[in-house]
Scaffold this motif. Structure first.
Motif, PDB file in Angstrom:
ATOM      1  N   HIS A 419      87.654  25.762  65.066  1.00  0.00           N
ATOM      2  CA  HIS A 419      87.176  27.142  65.140  1.00  0.00           C
ATOM      3  C   HIS A 419      87.290  27.786  63.768  1.00  0.00           C
ATOM      4  O   HIS A 419      88.390  28.184  63.348  1.00  0.00           O
ATOM      5  CB  HIS A 419      87.983  27.946  66.172  1.00  0.00           C
ATOM      6  CG  HIS A 419      87.735  27.516  67.583  1.00  0.00           C
ATOM      7  ND1 HIS A 419      88.291  26.369  68.106  1.00  0.00           N
ATOM      8  CD2 HIS A 419      86.984  28.071  68.572  1.00  0.00           C
ATOM      9  CE1 HIS A 419      87.900  26.235  69.374  1.00  0.00           C
ATOM     10  NE2 HIS A 419      87.102  27.247  69.673  1.00  0.00           N
ATOM     11  N   HIS A 420      86.159  27.872  63.070  1.00  0.00           N
ATOM     12  CA  HIS A 420      86.150  28.506  61.753  1.00  0.00           C
ATOM     13  C   HIS A 420      84.738  28.962  61.403  1.00  0.00           C
ATOM     14  O   HIS A 420      83.738  28.411  61.874  1.00  0.00           O
ATOM     15  CB  HIS A 420      86.707  27.569  60.675  1.00  0.00           C
ATOM     16  CG  HIS A 420      86.110  26.193  60.654  1.00  0.00           C
ATOM     17  ND1 HIS A 420      85.014  25.850  59.899  1.00  0.00           N
ATOM     18  CD2 HIS A 420      86.476  25.058  61.298  1.00  0.00           C
ATOM     19  CE1 HIS A 420      84.726  24.567  60.076  1.00  0.00           C
ATOM     20  NE2 HIS A 420      85.582  24.059  60.925  1.00  0.00           N
ATOM     21  N   TYR A 421      84.660  29.982  60.558  1.00  0.00           N
ATOM     22  CA  TYR A 421      83.407  30.477  59.983  1.00  0.00           C
ATOM     23  C   TYR A 421      83.455  30.206  58.480  1.00  0.00           C
ATOM     24  O   TYR A 421      84.436  30.545  57.811  1.00  0.00           O
ATOM     25  CB  TYR A 421      83.254  31.987  60.203  1.00  0.00           C
ATOM     26  CG  TYR A 421      83.164  32.438  61.649  1.00  0.00           C
ATOM     27  CD1 TYR A 421      82.665  31.605  62.643  1.00  0.00           C
ATOM     28  CD2 TYR A 421      83.548  33.735  62.006  1.00  0.00           C
ATOM     29  CE1 TYR A 421      82.569  32.043  63.954  1.00  0.00           C
ATOM     30  CE2 TYR A 421      83.446  34.189  63.311  1.00  0.00           C
ATOM     31  CZ  TYR A 421      82.964  33.335  64.291  1.00  0.00           C
ATOM     32  OH  TYR A 421      82.864  33.774  65.586  1.00  0.00           O
ATOM     33  N   ASP A 422      82.353  29.655  57.926  1.00  0.00           N
ATOM     34  CA  ASP A 422      82.332  29.245  56.527  1.00  0.00           C
ATOM     35  C   ASP A 422      81.150  29.865  55.795  1.00  0.00           C
ATOM     36  O   ASP A 422      80.005  29.754  56.253  1.00  0.00           O
ATOM     37  CB  ASP A 422      82.235  27.715  56.412  1.00  0.00           C
ATOM     38  CG  ASP A 422      83.190  27.002  57.364  1.00  0.00           C
ATOM     39  OD1 ASP A 422      84.355  27.450  57.462  1.00  0.00           O
ATOM     40  OD2 ASP A 422      82.776  26.014  58.016  1.00  0.00           O
ATOM     41  N   LEU A 423      81.430  30.529  54.681  1.00  0.00           N
ATOM     42  CA  LEU A 423      80.400  31.057  53.792  1.00  0.00           C
ATOM     43  C   LEU A 423      80.402  30.167  52.556  1.00  0.00           C
ATOM     44  O   LEU A 423      81.343  30.218  51.753  1.00  0.00           O
ATOM     45  CB  LEU A 423      80.711  32.508  53.434  1.00  0.00           C
ATOM     46  CG  LEU A 423      79.703  33.225  52.545  1.00  0.00           C
ATOM     47  CD1 LEU A 423      78.337  33.320  53.206  1.00  0.00           C
ATOM     48  CD2 LEU A 423      80.221  34.623  52.191  1.00  0.00           C
ATOM     49  N   LEU A 424      79.379  29.336  52.400  1.00  0.00           N
ATOM     50  CA  LEU A 424      79.458  28.227  51.455  1.00  0.00           C
ATOM     51  C   LEU A 424      78.230  28.130  50.554  1.00  0.00           C
ATOM     52  O   LEU A 424      77.135  28.580  50.894  1.00  0.00           O
ATOM     53  CB  LEU A 424      79.643  26.912  52.214  1.00  0.00           C
ATOM     54  CG  LEU A 424      78.530  26.528  53.203  1.00  0.00           C
ATOM     55  CD1 LEU A 424      77.612  25.482  52.598  1.00  0.00           C
ATOM     56  CD2 LEU A 424      79.139  26.031  54.508  1.00  0.00           C
ATOM     57  N   LEU A 425      78.454  27.528  49.394  1.00  0.00           N
ATOM     58  CA  LEU A 425      77.401  27.253  48.424  1.00  0.00           C
ATOM     59  C   LEU A 425      77.209  25.746  48.331  1.00  0.00           C
ATOM     60  O   LEU A 425      78.182  24.992  48.251  1.00  0.00           O
ATOM     61  CB  LEU A 425      77.800  27.818  47.056  1.00  0.00           C
ATOM     62  CG  LEU A 425      76.805  27.655  45.904  1.00  0.00           C
ATOM     63  CD1 LEU A 425      75.515  28.423  46.178  1.00  0.00           C
ATOM     64  CD2 LEU A 425      77.443  28.128  44.597  1.00  0.00           C
ATOM     65  N   LYS A 426      75.946  25.312  48.352  1.00  0.00           N
ATOM     66  CA  LYS A 426      75.658  23.881  48.271  1.00  0.00           C
ATOM     67  C   LYS A 426      74.250  23.687  47.728  1.00  0.00           C
ATOM     68  O   LYS A 426      73.470  24.638  47.617  1.00  0.00           O
ATOM     69  CB  LYS A 426      75.773  23.233  49.644  1.00  0.00           C
ATOM     70  CG  LYS A 426      74.764  23.745  50.672  1.00  0.00           C
ATOM     71  CD  LYS A 426      74.848  22.965  51.981  1.00  0.00           C
ATOM     72  CE  LYS A 426      74.453  21.525  51.777  1.00  0.00           C
ATOM     73  NZ  LYS A 426      74.459  20.737  53.024  1.00  0.00           N
ATOM     74  N   LYS A 427      73.921  22.437  47.385  1.00  0.00           N
ATOM     75  CA  LYS A 427      72.557  22.101  46.995  1.00  0.00           C
ATOM     76  C   LYS A 427      71.756  21.686  48.217  1.00  0.00           C
ATOM     77  O   LYS A 427      72.253  21.000  49.113  1.00  0.00           O
ATOM     78  CB  LYS A 427      72.573  20.962  45.976  1.00  0.00           C
ATOM     79  CG  LYS A 427      72.768  21.418  44.542  1.00  0.00           C
ATOM     80  CD  LYS A 427      72.527  20.287  43.557  1.00  0.00           C
ATOM     81  CE  LYS A 427      72.484  20.828  42.134  1.00  0.00           C
ATOM     82  NZ  LYS A 427      72.280  19.725  41.152  1.00  0.00           N
ATOM     83  N   SER A 428      70.486  22.096  48.217  1.00  0.00           N
ATOM     84  CA  SER A 428      69.584  21.720  49.302  1.00  0.00           C
ATOM     85  C   SER A 428      68.176  21.662  48.741  1.00  0.00           C
ATOM     86  O   SER A 428      67.650  22.679  48.267  1.00  0.00           O
ATOM     87  CB  SER A 428      69.665  22.741  50.449  1.00  0.00           C
ATOM     88  OG  SER A 428      68.772  22.397  51.499  1.00  0.00           O
ATOM     89  N   GLY A 429      67.567  20.480  48.766  1.00  0.00           N
ATOM     90  CA  GLY A 429      66.226  20.314  48.215  1.00  0.00           C
ATOM     91  C   GLY A 429      66.154  20.617  46.731  1.00  0.00           C
ATOM     92  O   GLY A 429      65.143  21.142  46.255  1.00  0.00           O
ATOM     93  N   GLY A 430      67.245  20.317  46.020  1.00  0.00           N
ATOM     94  CA  GLY A 430      67.269  20.542  44.580  1.00  0.00           C
ATOM     95  C   GLY A 430      67.600  21.961  44.174  1.00  0.00           C
ATOM     96  O   GLY A 430      67.731  22.250  42.981  1.00  0.00           O
ATOM     97  N   GLN A 431      67.742  22.886  45.128  1.00  0.00           N
ATOM     98  CA  GLN A 431      68.073  24.280  44.863  1.00  0.00           C
ATOM     99  C   GLN A 431      69.472  24.586  45.421  1.00  0.00           C
ATOM    100  O   GLN A 431      69.903  23.990  46.414  1.00  0.00           O
ATOM    101  CB  GLN A 431      67.051  25.208  45.522  1.00  0.00           C
ATOM    102  CG  GLN A 431      65.647  25.049  45.014  1.00  0.00           C
ATOM    103  CD  GLN A 431      65.481  25.601  43.611  1.00  0.00           C
ATOM    104  OE1 GLN A 431      66.101  26.612  43.267  1.00  0.00           O
ATOM    105  NE2 GLN A 431      64.670  24.958  42.809  1.00  0.00           N
ATOM    106  N   TYR A 432      70.149  25.537  44.783  1.00  0.00           N
ATOM    107  CA  TYR A 432      71.412  25.999  45.352  1.00  0.00           C
ATOM    108  C   TYR A 432      71.123  26.975  46.486  1.00  0.00           C
ATOM    109  O   TYR A 432      70.245  27.835  46.383  1.00  0.00           O
ATOM    110  CB  TYR A 432      72.281  26.658  44.284  1.00  0.00           C
ATOM    111  CG  TYR A 432      73.072  25.646  43.481  1.00  0.00           C
ATOM    112  CD1 TYR A 432      74.275  25.140  43.962  1.00  0.00           C
ATOM    113  CD2 TYR A 432      72.595  25.184  42.257  1.00  0.00           C
ATOM    114  CE1 TYR A 432      74.992  24.211  43.233  1.00  0.00           C
ATOM    115  CE2 TYR A 432      73.313  24.250  41.519  1.00  0.00           C
ATOM    116  CZ  TYR A 432      74.523  23.763  42.014  1.00  0.00           C
ATOM    117  OH  TYR A 432      75.239  22.839  41.300  1.00  0.00           O
ATOM    118  N   THR A 433      71.868  26.789  47.561  1.00  0.00           N
ATOM    119  CA  THR A 433      71.682  27.576  48.775  1.00  0.00           C
ATOM    120  C   THR A 433      73.038  28.075  49.261  1.00  0.00           C
ATOM    121  O   THR A 433      74.034  27.346  49.224  1.00  0.00           O
ATOM    122  CB  THR A 433      71.037  26.719  49.886  1.00  0.00           C
ATOM    123  OG1 THR A 433      69.768  26.235  49.435  1.00  0.00           O
ATOM    124  CG2 THR A 433      70.850  27.526  51.156  1.00  0.00           C
TER     125      THR A 433
END
Length: 530
Positions: A419-433
C-alpha cells in the motif's frame, strides 16, 4: 515615589516570570506525533527519556528527551548497527515490538523483542543518546518485555503470555533465566493482555496492562498485590484509560492504551500511552499510525491511579503542566549539507550503505538504484521520515541520471509494501515522464502522467485528512502542475493493516534489473499545519 514605582514594577515582573515558570497550563496531544507507538518512559533527575517501537525500520527504537513531558526532541536510536538489528527480508510490521525503557544504578536499559530474529533482548548504555551495547538475549518465548528490580536485590523479567503476564528471575549481567515463569495476572478479561509495567508504591506492587488489542477496543488496566507474584486485585476504576465506551466514542483520538507511568520531580504522576487520530467522523480511518499521548494522573498514597479524572483524554489538554522547556522547531528544509542524515530519517530494513552518499555531490543526497522495489520486503533504496500531521506539504528537487526505462526515482507515501502512492520520474519512449502510481493490495495502476523537459524536476505532495494531492514543476519554477488526487484512506491501517503509519520517502529503483542509475536530491521540505 519613583523608587516605589520601580519596586512595584520589579515585583510585577518577578510575579509574571514566576507564574510562567511554575503555573503553566495546557498542552496539545499527541506529544510525539506520527508513527511512534508503544511508548515507555523513565526519569533521571530533571530529565525524561522515552522510547517507541519501530518495527521494520532502521535504525531501530527512537530515543526522545524532554524536560517537561510536553516538549520532546529525538536524541538518537537504541539500535544503530546491523549486528544489533538484523532486519533482512523482514515483512511489514515485523521486527521490533513494544520496547521498555528503564534506569537502574547509573545504567539505562532498553528491553524489547525482535519478533523476526532472536526474540527477547535488552541493551544497556550510560548515555541514552548512545552508543548502546550489543543485545543481551533472554530465552523466554514472549513479547512486550520489562525488567523490574525488586527490593530483595533480585532482577525479574516481566512479559506477556497468551494467558496473562509472567514474571521470571534473570541474571541481569548475562540474561540467563534463573527461575520458572510465574503467571501472576491475566487482567480484567480483555483480549491480548500485554504491555506489562510493574511499579512498587506504598507497599503495593502495581501491575499496569494494555488490554483489548491495539485497535478500537484498546485500554489500560491496573491491579495490585502485596506480593510480586500475586494474587493481584483489580482496580475498581478499570479500565483506567479507554475510549472504547460512550464517553470516548466520538473522540478523534481512538485506540488508547499500552501505557507507562512516570513520577515527575515535583511528585506529580503522568501517563504516556499510544493512540491514533481518526480522519472521518462516521467511517474511521487513521493514516498516521499510533502516536504517543500524555495525561495527568492522580495517584493518592495507598490508593489507585486515576487518569485525567475520567479515563479519557483530548487533543487540547487544559491541565496544569510542569514548567515548559520547548526545543527549537525543526527547519522546514533539509539541505543535505551534513555528514549524516538527521534522526528523523530511517531506512526500510538494513540499508545497503554503498547506495547512499551525502558527499559524492556536496549538498545533495545521492541514492543509487537497486533492483528492489517498494512492493517487496527488501532493503529498498530509500530514506523515509514520518508523516506527523494530516495537513502537510512535502517537496524535493530531483535530478535523475537514468539510461533505461525500467529505472525510476521520486517520492513515495508508503504504509507498507502493498500500500503506497508514488510520484516518480522515469524515461518512457525516449522522453522523461512523471507518473503518479497507485499500489493498493492487488491493484496497481497509473493515476496521472505528464511528459517533462528533462531529468531535473520538482516534486510536491500536499496532504489533508481526506486527500493527498501530487504536483510537479520545472526546476526553476514555482508553477506546479497537478498530477492527481488520491484518498488517504487507502493508506490507512484499516485498509492496509499492520502496526505502522505512513512514511514519506525519497527512493529509486531499477525494478528487478542491475543498474547504474543514480538519483540526486538537492533538498527536502516538510511543513505541517498544526
Amino acid at each position: 515615589m519613583r523608587n516605589n514605582l520601580k519596586a512595584l514594577l520589579a515585583l510585577c515582573l518577578i510575579t509574571l516570570f514566576s507564574f510562567q515558570a511554575f503555573a503553566q497550563t495546557g498542552y496539545r496531544n499527541p506529544i510525539i506525533p506520527g508513527f511512534n507507538p508503544d511508548p515507555s518512559i523513565c526519569r533521571v533527575g530533571d530529565d525524561y527519556y522515552l522510547v517507541t517501537s519501530s518495527f521494520e525500520y532502521f535504525p531501530g527504537l527512537p530515543i526522545y528527551h524532554s524536560k517537561d513531558l510536553v516538549n520532546w526532541e529525538q536524541i538518537g536510536h537504541c539500535l544503530t548497527r546491523d549486528s544489533q538489528l538484523p532486519l533482512q527480508k523482514v515483512n511489514a510490521s515485523g521486527g521490533l515490538f513494544a520496547p521498555s525503557l528503564r534506569y537502574h544504578e547509573g545504567v539505562f536499559y532498553v528491553i524489547c523483542t525482535n519478533v523476526s530474529a532472536g526474540g527477547n533482548f535488552y541493551c544497556t548504555a550510560t548515555d541514552p543518546a548512545g552508543p548502546w551495547s550489543e543485545p543481551i538475549w533472554v530465552a523466554i518465548d514472549s513479547i512486550d518485555p520489562e525488567i523490574f528490580w525488586d527490593e530483595d536485590g533480585k532482577t525479574y523479567f516481566v512479559t506477556q503470555g497468551n494467558e496473562g503476564i509472567r514474571v521470571t528471575e534473570i541474571d541481569i549481567k548475562t540474561g540467563k533465566v534463573l527461575s520458572p515463569e510465574h503467571l501472576v495476572w491475566g487482567g480484567i478479561g480483555g483480549r491480548f493482555p500485554e504491555a506489562p509495567h510493574i511499579y512498587k508504591k506504598d507497599g503495593f506492587y502495581y501491575l499496569l496492562l494494555g488490554e483489548g488489542g491495539t485497535e478500537y477496543m484498546h485500554s489500560a488496566t491496573i491491579g495490585r498485590s502485596t506480593s510480586l507474584f500475586g494474587p493481584y486485585e483489580s482496580c475498581p476504576l478499570n479500565p483506567i484509560l479507554t475510549h472504547a465506551n460512550r464517553r470516548g466514542q466520538a473522540n478523534q483520538i481512538q485506540g488508547v492504551g499500552h501505557a507507562d507511568l512516570v513520577q515527575a520531580k515535583d511528585g506529580s504522576w503522568w501517563m504516556v500511552f499510544l493512540g491514533f487520530r481518526v480522519t472521518h467522523q462516521w467511517a474511521y480511518y487513521h493514516v498516521l499510525g499510533r502516536e504517543t499521548f500524555l495525561a495527568p494522573v492522580d495517584w493518592p498514597k495507598g490508593g489507585w491511579p486515576q487518569v485525567n479524572g475520567n479515563g479519557t483524554v483530548s487533543l487540547n489538554m487544559e491541565v496544569p503542566t510542569l514548567p515548559l522547556h520547548p526545543f527549537p522547531k525543526a527547519p522546514v528544509r533539509t539541505e543535505f549539507n551534513e555528514e549524516k542524515l538527521g534522526f528523523e530519517w530511517q531506512y526500510l530494513r538494513n540499508p545497503i550503505r554503498e547506495n547512499y552518499s551525502l558527499t559524492e555531490r556536496k549538498g545533495w543526497m545521492r541514492i543509487s538504484a537497486s533492483p528492489y522495489t517498494l512492493d517487496e520486503a527488501e532493503s529498498v533504496s530509500s530514506i523515509l521520515r514520518r508523516q506527523t500531521q494530516h495537513d502537510f506539504t512535502a517537496a524535493t528537487l530531483l535530478e535523475f541520471d537514468s539510461l533505461s526505462e525500467n529505472e525510476e526515482a521520486g517520492i513515495t507515501l508508503i504504509q507498507n509494501n502493498s500500500h503506497h502512492y508514488d510520484l516518480l520520474l522515469k524515461k518512457s519512449g525516449g522522453q522523461y515522464t512523471v507518473q503518479l502510481r497507485v499500489k493498493v493490495g492487488s491493484l496497481s495502476y497509473i493515476a496521472g502522467e505528464k511528459q517533462v523537459n528533462g531529468n531535473k524536476l520538482k516534486l510536491k505532495v500536499e496532504g489533508n485528512p481526506s486527500q493527498y494531492s501530487f504536483y510537479c514543476a520545472e526546476p526553476d519554477s514555482d508553477q506546479y502542475s497537478e498530477l492527481g488526487r488520491l484518498d488517504t484512506r487507502y493508506l490507512s491501517t484499516e485498509v492496509a493493516g499492520g502496526f505502522t503509519g505512513v512514511m514519506i520517502g525519497l527512493y529509486t529503483s531499477s525494478n528487478g534489473k542491475d543498474s547504474k542509475a543514480k538519483a540526486y536530491f538537492d533538498w527536502f521540505d516538510y511543513s505541517v499545519k498544526e
